[in-house]
Design an enzyme around this catalytic site. Sequence first.
Site, PDB file in Angstrom:
ATOM      1  N   CYS A  75       0.461  -1.552   0.090  1.00 50.16           N
ATOM      2  CA  CYS A  75       0.034  -0.251   0.074  1.00 50.16           C
ATOM      3  C   CYS A  75       1.014   1.615  -0.318  1.00 50.16           C
ATOM      4  CB  CYS A  75      -0.778   0.042   1.329  1.00 50.16           C
ATOM      5  SG  CYS A  75      -1.930   1.614   1.133  1.00 50.16           S
ATOM      6  N   CYS A 186       0.016   3.721  -6.237  1.00 49.42           N
ATOM      7  CA  CYS A 186      -1.389   3.191  -5.701  1.00 49.42           C
ATOM      8  C   CYS A 186      -1.849   1.787  -5.893  1.00 49.42           C
ATOM      9  CB  CYS A 186      -2.641   4.246  -5.356  1.00 49.42           C
ATOM     10  SG  CYS A 186      -3.615   3.148  -4.648  1.00 49.42           S
TER      11      CYS A 186
HETATM   12  N1  DGL Z   1      -3.516   0.509  -2.046  1.00 49.22           N
HETATM   13  C1  DGL Z   1      -3.147   1.347  -1.128  1.00 49.22           C
HETATM   14  C2  DGL Z   1      -2.209   2.908  -1.844  1.00 49.22           C
HETATM   15  O1  DGL Z   1      -1.860   2.115  -2.310  1.00 49.22           O
HETATM   16  C3  DGL Z   1      -5.001   2.302  -1.549  1.00 49.22           C
HETATM   17  C4  DGL Z   1      -5.202   3.453  -0.341  1.00 49.22           C
HETATM   18  C5  DGL Z   1      -6.492   4.131   0.372  1.00 49.22           C
HETATM   19  O2  DGL Z   1      -7.011   2.428   0.912  1.00 49.22           O
HETATM   20  O3  DGL Z   1      -6.998   4.820   0.037  1.00 49.22           O
HETATM   21  O4  DGL Z   1      -2.166   3.648  -1.086  1.00 49.22           O
END
Ligand code: DGL
Length: 274
Positions: A75, A186
């Site tokens: 993440c 992301c």
């Molecule tokens: N997959 C997460 C990231 O890489 C999502 C973040 C979120 O929950 O807004 O930032």
Amino acid sequence: MDTRPIGVFDSGVGGLTVLHECLVTLPHEDFIYFGDSAPERFPYGTKPAATIRRYAHEVAQHLIERDVKLLVVACNSATAAALPDLQREFTVPLIGVITPEAHAAVQATRARRVGVMATEATVASGRYPAAIGVLDAGVEVAQVACPELVPLIQSGDVNGHDLHDAAKRYAEPLKQAEVDTVILGCTHYPLIRPMLQRIFGREVTLITSAEEIAREVAATLERRGVGNLAGREGSYRFLCTGDEQAFQDVAGRFLQLPLTEVERVDPARLEIAA
Ligand code: DGL
């Protein structure tokens, strides 16, 4: 040999893009994936850094209690807010995102103009411009926070008009900045890569890091001598803080592998343990 599983976590289903590459690269290893999908916690990217740090700490602590031998922070928002703190606090090896994408982007750009699409938290952290600047201070970085993308992708409706319209809107300033390379900053965004590639056109290189992360996990296991027995078939299972059925439905579709075991973890339990 070390038969303990590898932990992978994200706020939701985005980290499955990283898990998938790990499952391909390391088919003999066992994995536990944690999606912090409870409505009061997801998404991370719109929350203050201190809150994301607390959540990341709670999830890491929980996975370490389940005896993982290595932890992948799949993440970008959690990596930006918490990776250095987690690495200082825990002794288990921790691998995050951000740095591999910065490396790949600097190598890919010919115009020396790189775009970053990411959550508000990741953009505000300044981690991408900093990581790129260390490698080539002459590269211009244009960042766009894309708060609408994660909830729409997490809902599973990746072909919808709302998502397409939002993605086009977020891409516009990067096109105006004439970047030739765009970091999908992301882990949810690679799930709509075909849509983004059409919006930017073939001449723009989209950067993701899942393959590189999987290689780094493999190299770390090798270096530390903690790989599992080669030749065996590894397993994977899932934990989430939100509704198990909703997670199972969406995650199965994105991972394109059967999801047999999804266990719900009560977020209150995470808070107490941490
Ligand atoms: N997959 C997460 C990231 O890489 C999502 C973040 C979120 O929950 O807004 O930032």
